[in-house]
Design an enzyme around this catalytic site. Structure first.
Site, PDB file in Angstrom:
ATOM      1  N   ASP A  25       0.899  -1.154  -0.102  1.00 13.85           N
ATOM      2  CA  ASP A  25      -0.011  -0.059   0.072  1.00 13.85           C
ATOM      3  C   ASP A  25       0.819   1.310  -0.071  1.00 13.85           C
ATOM      4  O   ASP A  25       0.410   2.373  -0.494  1.00 13.85           O
ATOM      5  CB  ASP A  25      -1.025   0.099   1.320  1.00 13.85           C
ATOM      6  CG  ASP A  25      -2.349  -0.785   0.947  1.00 13.85           C
ATOM      7  OD1 ASP A  25      -2.743  -0.512  -0.273  1.00 13.85           O
ATOM      8  OD2 ASP A  25      -3.016  -1.097   1.898  1.00 13.85           O
ATOM      9  N   GLU A  69      -5.216   4.816  -0.235  1.00 16.76           N
ATOM     10  CA  GLU A  69      -4.001   3.966  -0.207  1.00 16.76           C
ATOM     11  C   GLU A  69      -3.218   4.404   0.922  1.00 16.76           C
ATOM     12  O   GLU A  69      -2.526   3.778   1.854  1.00 16.76           O
ATOM     13  CB  GLU A  69      -3.255   3.812  -1.449  1.00 16.76           C
ATOM     14  CG  GLU A  69      -3.993   3.224  -2.633  1.00 16.76           C
ATOM     15  CD  GLU A  69      -4.169   1.671  -2.492  1.00 16.76           C
ATOM     16  OE1 GLU A  69      -3.808   1.223  -1.337  1.00 16.76           O
ATOM     17  OE2 GLU A  69      -4.662   0.976  -3.388  1.00 16.76           O
ATOM     18  N   HIS A 115      -5.127   3.383   4.122  1.00 19.74           N
ATOM     19  CA  HIS A 115      -4.773   2.100   4.244  1.00 19.74           C
ATOM     20  C   HIS A 115      -3.470   1.890   5.096  1.00 19.74           C
ATOM     21  O   HIS A 115      -3.383   1.097   6.083  1.00 19.74           O
ATOM     22  CB  HIS A 115      -4.754   1.325   2.986  1.00 19.74           C
ATOM     23  CG  HIS A 115      -6.093   1.324   2.120  1.00 19.74           C
ATOM     24  ND1 HIS A 115      -6.150   0.747   0.986  1.00 19.74           N
ATOM     25  CD2 HIS A 115      -7.140   1.869   2.456  1.00 19.74           C
ATOM     26  CE1 HIS A 115      -7.128   0.848   0.657  1.00 19.74           C
ATOM     27  NE2 HIS A 115      -7.839   1.653   1.452  1.00 19.74           N
ATOM     28  N   TYR A 159      -2.387   0.351   9.034  1.00 14.99           N
ATOM     29  CA  TYR A 159      -1.628  -0.795   9.521  1.00 14.99           C
ATOM     30  C   TYR A 159      -0.743  -0.306  10.692  1.00 14.99           C
ATOM     31  O   TYR A 159      -0.577  -0.997  11.581  1.00 14.99           O
ATOM     32  CB  TYR A 159      -0.743  -1.343   8.431  1.00 14.99           C
ATOM     33  CG  TYR A 159      -1.438  -1.679   7.114  1.00 14.99           C
ATOM     34  CD1 TYR A 159      -2.555  -2.476   7.215  1.00 14.99           C
ATOM     35  CD2 TYR A 159      -0.927  -1.343   5.971  1.00 14.99           C
ATOM     36  CE1 TYR A 159      -3.227  -2.653   6.032  1.00 14.99           C
ATOM     37  CE2 TYR A 159      -1.684  -1.660   4.714  1.00 14.99           C
ATOM     38  CZ  TYR A 159      -2.787  -2.436   4.823  1.00 14.99           C
ATOM     39  OH  TYR A 159      -3.570  -2.877   3.674  1.00 14.99           O
ATOM     40  N   GLU A 199      -4.320  -4.884  -6.511  1.00 16.71           N
ATOM     41  CA  GLU A 199      -5.395  -4.317  -6.016  1.00 16.71           C
ATOM     42  C   GLU A 199      -6.606  -6.014  -5.992  1.00 16.71           C
ATOM     43  O   GLU A 199      -7.485  -5.889  -5.192  1.00 16.71           O
ATOM     44  CB  GLU A 199      -6.390  -3.430  -6.947  1.00 16.71           C
ATOM     45  CG  GLU A 199      -5.274  -1.982  -7.257  1.00 16.71           C
ATOM     46  CD  GLU A 199      -5.544  -1.255  -5.847  1.00 16.71           C
ATOM     47  OE1 GLU A 199      -5.888  -1.943  -4.812  1.00 16.71           O
ATOM     48  OE2 GLU A 199      -4.979  -0.211  -6.173  1.00 16.71           O
ATOM     49  N   GLU A 227     -10.086  -1.786  -2.136  1.00 13.96           N
ATOM     50  CA  GLU A 227      -9.489  -2.300  -3.133  1.00 13.96           C
ATOM     51  C   GLU A 227     -10.148  -2.929  -4.230  1.00 13.96           C
ATOM     52  O   GLU A 227      -9.890  -2.986  -5.443  1.00 13.96           O
ATOM     53  CB  GLU A 227      -8.696  -3.266  -2.466  1.00 13.96           C
ATOM     54  CG  GLU A 227      -7.661  -2.914  -1.469  1.00 13.96           C
ATOM     55  CD  GLU A 227      -6.634  -1.896  -1.800  1.00 13.96           C
ATOM     56  OE1 GLU A 227      -6.679  -1.503  -2.823  1.00 13.96           O
ATOM     57  OE2 GLU A 227      -5.766  -1.759  -1.187  1.00 13.96           O
ATOM     58  N   HIS A 235     -11.150  -0.007  -6.448  1.00 14.65           N
ATOM     59  CA  HIS A 235      -9.644   0.257  -7.111  1.00 14.65           C
ATOM     60  C   HIS A 235      -9.556  -0.677  -8.257  1.00 14.65           C
ATOM     61  O   HIS A 235      -9.338  -0.214  -9.544  1.00 14.65           O
ATOM     62  CB  HIS A 235      -8.455   0.356  -6.165  1.00 14.65           C
ATOM     63  CG  HIS A 235      -8.630   1.446  -5.143  1.00 14.65           C
ATOM     64  ND1 HIS A 235      -7.480   1.129  -4.279  1.00 14.65           N
ATOM     65  CD2 HIS A 235      -9.267   2.144  -4.572  1.00 14.65           C
ATOM     66  CE1 HIS A 235      -8.085   2.272  -3.196  1.00 14.65           C
ATOM     67  NE2 HIS A 235      -9.101   2.775  -3.513  1.00 14.65           N
TER      68      HIS A 235
END
Length: 347
Positions: A90, A120, A123, A127, A187, A221, A224
């Site tokens: 990502d 992204e 995302h 994490y 993706e 995703e 995307h």
């Protein structure tokens, strides 16, 4: 077929029409009127993307904080390694989406890629957020180091890294098409063994906050992938000289190679996770590859995997076929906002 280096699109060129004459290598003024674009249905895609807005720190992680120490050592190790994998995909994807937009001469594509790049970035932040919820800073750093020093992960990422860097150094139309192929893989397939692990935990009511976060990422995703495959098809249609046996063979070969690498990675990272069916996972990877090829207008390469072999996963991921579930109806996986960082006031 000339492999000409493309120039970055000019920001504003009023001498050209507002509606672009080509996605890459065309002309347009840079002025975006969504009611006068070359591919009108892309406005609906833009609206779907912006409608998916969410923020990582609004998801309640308090139960995951308690649950993580109860995971088996194999589950904990897989959790950290898979977060490391996802971050290595990502992070670069944010930059790649922006780079593609710089060469797009269609302002609608520029705007859509800007939204994808922003998502992204969210995302990647997520994490960091989930790791900060469940492990120490040293463990967080170790997880993010996997993308730099884990030999299996390095091998798995080598081909996508090569193509993305090739595009940076040689921004030709061929490299844009190849980058779109790898973006489709990223993706639509590369993430999915990782997603499946978190959904597997959720089936046992483990780390539900993390899997809810993953569901939001998964939903993004899917959108995307839907747009990138359309962008690939439209670019190929505008440049039919690339729609030849050599290039299409390249696509199939790299899909097959990517399936092998993803399968190898899934066996490596999930082999010790209790109850996880690796054969089923391998079939799911091939099913995802078939699905993305169909969306690109190409033929399936794994005829025995035209149906999803992991039907249980539908309870956790939105359906890309247009029969999307109401995400907020999944009562055990509700989007629960917290007032303090990571929900620590609930401990």
């Amino acid at each position: 077929m000339q492999n000409i280096i493309l120039n970055k699109a000019k920001t504003l060129e009023p001498i050209h029409p507002n509606k672009s004459t080509g996605i890459f290598g065309g002309t347009s003024s840079g002025i975006l009127n969504w009611n006068d674009i070359a591919y009108p249905h892309w406005y609906k895609m833009y609206k779907r993307l912006v409608g998916n807005y969410w923020q990582a720190d609004e998801i309640n992680m308090s139960n995951d904080v308690k649950e993580f120490p109860r995971l088996t050592p194999a589950e904990q190790e897989a959790y950290l390694k898979i977060i490391g994998l996802l971050s290595t995909l990502d992070g670069p994807q944010t930059r790649t989406a922006l780079l593609l937009s710089l060469y797009a001469t269609d302002p609608s594509v520029q705007s859509i890629m800007a939204v994808i790049a922003q998502q992204e970035a969210v995302h990647n932040e997520s994490y960091s957020y989930v790791l900060s919820s469940v492990v120490s800073l040293d463990e967080q750093k170790r997880s993010f180091e996997h993308g730099r020093n884990d030999p299996v992960l390095l091998k798995r990422n080598q081909t996508i890294m090569n193509q993305y860097n090739d595009f940076v150094e040689k921004p030709t139309l061929e490299n844009i098409l190849k980058t779109l192929v790898y973006t489709t893989l990223l993706e639509g397939m590369f993430f999915y063994s990782g997603f499946a692990f978190f959904y597997h935990l959720a089936r046992d009511n483990k780390m539900v906050g993390t899997s809810t976060m993953i569901s939001y990422i998964n939903r993004d995703e899917l959108e995307h992938g839907r747009f990138i495959t359309e962008l690939f098809r439209a670019t190929l249609a505008e440049n039919p000289e690339y729609n030849n046996e050599t290039f299409i063979t390249w696509v199939y070969d790299h899909f097959k190679e990517s399936v092998e690498l993803e399968t190898e990675w899934s066996h490596y990272v999930l082999k010790d996770v209790d109850g996880f069916d690796l054969a089923e996972m391998e079939g799911y990877i091939k099913y995802r590859a078939n699905k993305m090829l169909r969306m690109m207008g190409l033929s399936e390469i794994y005829p025995e995997f035209t149906e999803n072999p992991m039907k249980w996963i539908r309870a956790y991921a939105d359906n890309i076929d247009g029969t999307k579930t109401d995400f907020f109806e999944q009562k055990s996986r509700q989007y629960t906002k917290t007032s303090d960082l990571n929900g620590f006031d609930d401990l």
